[in-house]
Design an enzyme around this catalytic site. Sequence first.
Site, mmCIF file in Angstrom:
data_model
loop_
_atom_site.group_PDB
_atom_site.id
_atom_site.type_symbol
_atom_site.label_atom_id
_atom_site.label_comp_id
_atom_site.label_asym_id
_atom_site.label_seq_id
_atom_site.Cartn_x
_atom_site.Cartn_y
_atom_site.Cartn_z
ATOM 1 N N HIS A 143 0.276 -8.175 -6.802
ATOM 2 C CA HIS A 143 0.806 -6.938 -6.234
ATOM 3 C C HIS A 143 1.407 -7.177 -4.854
ATOM 4 O O HIS A 143 2.454 -6.628 -4.517
ATOM 5 C CB HIS A 143 -0.310 -5.889 -6.107
ATOM 6 C CG HIS A 143 -0.468 -5.033 -7.317
ATOM 7 N ND1 HIS A 143 -0.062 -3.730 -7.365
ATOM 8 C CD2 HIS A 143 -0.981 -5.307 -8.535
ATOM 9 C CE1 HIS A 143 -0.317 -3.219 -8.561
ATOM 10 N NE2 HIS A 143 -0.884 -4.167 -9.289
ATOM 11 N N ASP A 160 2.039 -0.236 -1.495
ATOM 12 C CA ASP A 160 1.956 -0.362 -2.941
ATOM 13 C C ASP A 160 1.695 1.055 -3.472
ATOM 14 O O ASP A 160 0.954 1.821 -2.851
ATOM 15 C CB ASP A 160 0.783 -1.276 -3.300
ATOM 16 C CG ASP A 160 0.787 -1.665 -4.762
ATOM 17 O OD1 ASP A 160 0.972 -2.850 -5.034
ATOM 18 O OD2 ASP A 160 0.593 -0.786 -5.638
#
Length: 450
Positions: free
Chosen positions: A20, A118
């Site tokens: 990520h 994110d």
Amino acid sequence: PETKTSRKHIAVLAFPFGTHAAPLLSFVRRISEAASDVKFSFFNTAQSNALLFSNGGEFERVKFHDVESGLPDGYVFNKSHPNEPVEYFLKATPGNFERAMEIVVAETGVEFSCLISDAFIWFAAEMAEKRRVPWIPLWTSASRSLLVHLDTDNLRERLGINGPGEQTLVFFPGFSSIRAMDLPEGTISGPLDEGVPVLLHKVGQILPKAAAVASNSFEEIDLPDVNTLMKSRLPNFLNIGPFTLTSPPPPDSDKYGCLEWLEKREKLSVAYISFGSMIQLPPPELTALAEALEASKTPFLWSFRGNPKEQLPPGFLQRTSAYGKVVPWAPQLKILEHSSVGVFVTHGGWNSILESIIGGVPMICRPFFGDQKLNERTLETVWGIGLGVEGRKFTKDGAIKALEVILCSEQGKIMREKIAVLKQLAFQAVESEGSSTANFKTVMEVITKT
Ligand code: UDP
């Protein structure tokens, strides 16, 4: 061209698991190249920050700060609870980020003018609201998996909770070949009261508050139906990828000599095997896949998490040494771009799929969790660029059959043609007139107008 900005300071909040943080850093580096007077403070756990730097990256104007991981002192990773670190981390949020951010503001004397995170860090919406600055989340997977989270309540109503897995999502535009059983676990099963499913449900509810939602994908990969549905749910959703083309990560060193090894192999003959940064195949499937490679004498390059000597069948490494190579880490993108590679055996992580498209390599997909099952089903039934394995588990015969289809059959050739089309669309999307380039300009407008 550089954009005019002044004293801009962007806080970047990473989700420190799986792959990520790397695409988030790519996104930030690209903004930094487009706007040279913007400074970034990148907040992430020490462990994930260390990984981002492991291949020698140092990025001007991006300063890295560690946030607490929430793990108890002396915590030992427990294989039977792989999600435990995620749970500890989530319990430590948002306090861990808030504390680190306050320190940075106190030290620099510059408030944050924008929050980038994110998309999993949904609470960044509130943090941005409190500071009256825009929030730009990055979705690091396919649009399709985001649509599922945006529409979780609708899907629960239509499909029923724990309804029959075989029923298809015919009512959901572009999803007619997707079955209930392909959805991320927790979406339509069980109560939404803890862990990652509840996080993703929250993400789906909160993303509409974002100033813009960026995504590491490109519009042309999706059917018009899917793009239209997305725009109706999230008008400011912007595909700006693939990042490996727009802001490639610093090249991985090839310290195990994978590329040199590939040079000696025949064109389109090699199976490259990797299940991403974390996943290890369960022992019976490891054996099945190894036996399939050996029985079919398929040349293979295996990026192996764990200990191959202990986990692969006795004698396998010696017996296959003339045509197989097992390494602890591989320069994946370069490998997938190599003309010797004919198939990618993958877990269906989004970064891996994009890289396979860029390399033009069809896939055999053995998904594990999260968006992987949906990705697998999509690449098999919508894009026609790969195969799943029967029952989503490797058997010796199943693996032999799948390798043969992709490496030796007409069906494999058709997949290669289809993936070549997607590859071309990906490259076009990032050209100066391309859709991802235009969308990135929109993101930059949000950043520079604040
Ligand atoms: N990767 C790599 N070398 C390896 C294994 C993986 O460079 O030996 C990289 C791969 O190129 C991709 C990422 O790790 O960028 C894996 O991301 P993905 O989203 O596919 O899976 P995850 O790690 O999140 O499960």
